[in-house]
Design a protein around this motif. Structure first.
Motif, PDB file in Angstrom:
ATOM      1  N   MET A 128       0.874  -1.095   0.060  1.00 50.92           N
ATOM      2  CA  MET A 128       0.104  -0.041   0.078  1.00 50.92           C
ATOM      3  C   MET A 128       0.875   1.303   0.033  1.00 50.92           C
ATOM      4  O   MET A 128       2.020   1.197   0.519  1.00 50.92           O
ATOM      5  N   ILE A 129       0.411   2.110  -0.623  1.00 50.00           N
ATOM      6  CA  ILE A 129       1.209   3.406  -0.747  1.00 50.00           C
ATOM      7  C   ILE A 129       0.395   4.594   0.197  1.00 50.00           C
ATOM      8  O   ILE A 129      -0.676   4.644  -0.198  1.00 50.00           O
ATOM      9  N   SER A 130       1.227   5.184   1.022  1.00 50.30           N
ATOM     10  CA  SER A 130       0.480   6.261   1.735  1.00 50.30           C
ATOM     11  C   SER A 130       1.258   7.514   1.589  1.00 50.30           C
ATOM     12  O   SER A 130       2.624   7.563   1.496  1.00 50.30           O
ATOM     13  N   LYS A 131       0.432   8.685   1.691  1.00 45.08           N
ATOM     14  CA  LYS A 131       1.210   9.993   1.820  1.00 45.08           C
ATOM     15  C   LYS A 131       1.883  10.147   2.955  1.00 45.08           C
ATOM     16  O   LYS A 131       1.107  10.159   4.048  1.00 45.08           O
ATOM     17  N   ILE A 132       3.022  10.685   2.924  1.00 50.26           N
ATOM     18  CA  ILE A 132       3.834  10.909   4.077  1.00 50.26           C
ATOM     19  C   ILE A 132       3.585  12.746   4.281  1.00 50.26           C
ATOM     20  O   ILE A 132       3.234  13.057   5.530  1.00 50.26           O
ATOM     21  N   ARG A 133       3.987  13.390   3.686  1.00 54.73           N
ATOM     22  CA  ARG A 133       4.016  14.850   3.878  1.00 54.73           C
ATOM     23  C   ARG A 133       4.059  15.611   2.349  1.00 54.73           C
ATOM     24  O   ARG A 133       4.482  15.022   1.441  1.00 54.73           O
ATOM     25  N   LYS A 134       3.598  16.817   2.548  1.00 57.83           N
ATOM     26  CA  LYS A 134       3.570  17.797   1.356  1.00 57.83           C
ATOM     27  C   LYS A 134       4.499  18.882   1.550  1.00 57.83           C
ATOM     28  O   LYS A 134       4.347  19.340   2.665  1.00 57.83           O
ATOM     29  N   THR A 135       5.425  19.134   0.628  1.00 58.69           N
ATOM     30  CA  THR A 135       6.423  20.144   0.844  1.00 58.69           C
ATOM     31  C   THR A 135       6.030  21.106  -0.372  1.00 58.69           C
ATOM     32  O   THR A 135       5.093  20.871  -1.303  1.00 58.69           O
ATOM     33  N   ILE A 136       6.997  22.159  -0.456  1.00 66.70           N
ATOM     34  CA  ILE A 136       6.556  23.387  -1.469  1.00 66.70           C
ATOM     35  C   ILE A 136       7.273  22.758  -2.642  1.00 66.70           C
ATOM     36  O   ILE A 136       6.606  23.050  -3.832  1.00 66.70           O
ATOM     37  N   THR A 137       7.971  21.824  -2.831  1.00 70.49           N
ATOM     38  CA  THR A 137       8.484  21.324  -3.983  1.00 70.49           C
ATOM     39  C   THR A 137       7.824  19.838  -4.567  1.00 70.49           C
ATOM     40  O   THR A 137       7.842  19.608  -5.700  1.00 70.49           O
ATOM     41  N   GLY A 138       6.890  19.428  -3.714  1.00 67.85           N
ATOM     42  CA  GLY A 138       6.046  18.233  -4.324  1.00 67.85           C
ATOM     43  C   GLY A 138       5.659  17.426  -2.864  1.00 67.85           C
ATOM     44  O   GLY A 138       5.563  17.981  -1.781  1.00 67.85           O
ATOM     45  N   TYR A 175       5.685   9.974  -0.560  1.00 65.90           N
ATOM     46  CA  TYR A 175       4.778   8.991  -0.314  1.00 65.90           C
ATOM     47  C   TYR A 175       5.464   7.770   0.205  1.00 65.90           C
ATOM     48  O   TYR A 175       6.689   7.529  -0.236  1.00 65.90           O
ATOM     49  N   TRP A 176       5.150   6.735   1.008  1.00 65.77           N
ATOM     50  CA  TRP A 176       5.763   5.589   1.337  1.00 65.77           C
ATOM     51  C   TRP A 176       5.103   4.423   0.842  1.00 65.77           C
ATOM     52  O   TRP A 176       3.896   4.128   0.882  1.00 65.77           O
ATOM     53  N   ASP A 177       6.043   3.682   0.061  1.00 67.99           N
ATOM     54  CA  ASP A 177       5.379   2.461  -0.359  1.00 67.99           C
ATOM     55  C   ASP A 177       5.819   1.528   0.535  1.00 67.99           C
ATOM     56  O   ASP A 177       6.987   1.114   0.828  1.00 67.99           O
ATOM     57  N   SER A 178       4.899   0.854   1.352  1.00 70.47           N
ATOM     58  CA  SER A 178       5.042  -0.275   2.449  1.00 70.47           C
ATOM     59  C   SER A 178       5.288  -1.764   1.856  1.00 70.47           C
ATOM     60  O   SER A 178       5.979  -2.387   2.641  1.00 70.47           O
ATOM     61  N   GLU A 179       5.173  -1.858   0.548  1.00 76.19           N
ATOM     62  CA  GLU A 179       5.605  -3.264  -0.076  1.00 76.19           C
ATOM     63  C   GLU A 179       7.224  -2.888  -0.582  1.00 76.19           C
ATOM     64  O   GLU A 179       7.760  -4.150  -0.230  1.00 76.19           O
ATOM     65  N   LYS A 180       7.476  -2.227  -1.137  1.00 77.74           N
ATOM     66  CA  LYS A 180       8.792  -2.029  -1.816  1.00 77.74           C
ATOM     67  C   LYS A 180       9.779  -1.301  -0.642  1.00 77.74           C
ATOM     68  O   LYS A 180      10.816  -1.308  -0.661  1.00 77.74           O
ATOM     69  N   LYS A 181       9.172  -0.797   0.464  1.00 76.41           N
ATOM     70  CA  LYS A 181       9.929  -0.109   1.520  1.00 76.41           C
ATOM     71  C   LYS A 181      10.855   0.813   1.122  1.00 76.41           C
ATOM     72  O   LYS A 181      11.871   0.846   1.288  1.00 76.41           O
ATOM     73  N   VAL A 183      -0.121  12.014 -10.001  1.00 80.35           N
ATOM     74  CA  VAL A 183       0.427  10.685  -9.297  1.00 80.35           C
ATOM     75  C   VAL A 183      -0.081   9.456 -10.132  1.00 80.35           C
ATOM     76  O   VAL A 183      -1.074   9.499 -10.485  1.00 80.35           O
ATOM     77  N   LYS A 184       0.720   8.685 -10.234  1.00 85.82           N
ATOM     78  CA  LYS A 184       0.677   7.737 -11.346  1.00 85.82           C
ATOM     79  C   LYS A 184       0.388   6.382 -10.614  1.00 85.82           C
ATOM     80  O   LYS A 184       0.873   5.302 -11.106  1.00 85.82           O
ATOM     81  N   PHE A 185       0.241   6.298  -9.369  1.00 82.39           N
ATOM     82  CA  PHE A 185      -0.150   5.156  -8.493  1.00 82.39           C
ATOM     83  C   PHE A 185      -1.341   5.521  -7.679  1.00 82.39           C
ATOM     84  O   PHE A 185      -1.786   6.545  -7.401  1.00 82.39           O
ATOM     85  N   GLU A 186      -1.862   4.434  -6.815  1.00 89.91           N
ATOM     86  CA  GLU A 186      -3.244   4.392  -6.089  1.00 89.91           C
ATOM     87  C   GLU A 186      -2.953   4.762  -4.662  1.00 89.91           C
ATOM     88  O   GLU A 186      -1.644   3.949  -4.360  1.00 89.91           O
ATOM     89  N   VAL A 187      -3.073   5.586  -4.151  1.00 90.19           N
ATOM     90  CA  VAL A 187      -2.940   5.947  -2.802  1.00 90.19           C
ATOM     91  C   VAL A 187      -3.777   5.438  -2.000  1.00 90.19           C
ATOM     92  O   VAL A 187      -5.183   5.738  -1.902  1.00 90.19           O
ATOM     93  N   GLY A 188      -3.355   4.574  -0.690  1.00 87.76           N
ATOM     94  CA  GLY A 188      -4.486   4.121   0.150  1.00 87.76           C
ATOM     95  C   GLY A 188      -4.536   5.087   1.458  1.00 87.76           C
ATOM     96  O   GLY A 188      -3.525   5.919   1.413  1.00 87.76           O
ATOM     97  N   GLU A 189      -5.348   4.922   2.028  1.00 81.55           N
ATOM     98  CA  GLU A 189      -5.713   5.738   3.307  1.00 81.55           C
ATOM     99  C   GLU A 189      -5.058   4.840   4.622  1.00 81.55           C
ATOM    100  O   GLU A 189      -5.349   3.668   4.614  1.00 81.55           O
TER     101      GLU A 189
END
Length: 87
Positions: A1-11, A14-20, A31-37
């Protein structure tokens, strides 16, 4: 699952928990991937399932407090003081 970590001025990061690994999407790009909550469940005081408050940064502690409906006084600025206030 991919989850949003933080938003900065440059972008946004996200954290990909499967690929670490962290993924970065620059501001203005699609965003070219599905973001889970990600939801955290409080297990006991001072701990959240899989996360200890001792490992959180000051902004993360403040965000945690807001989510719990706790208002941290402006006078409390040090990390250890915030941890003590929350416990």
């Amino acid at each position: 699952m991919i989850s949003k970590i933080r938003k900065t001025i440059t972008g946004t990061e996200y954290w990909d928990s499967e690929k670490k690994k962290t993924l970065f999407v620059p501001y203005g790009e699609e965003v070219k991937f599905e973001v889970g909550e990600v939801t955290a469940k409080e297990v006991e005081q001072g701990k959240v399932e899989g996360i200890s408050l001792d490992n959180l940064t000051i902004p993360q502690l403040k965000e945690y407090a807001v989510g719990k409906g706790i208002e941290i006084p402006k006078e409390i600025t040090k990390r250890d003081d915030i941890l003590e206030f929350l416990s």
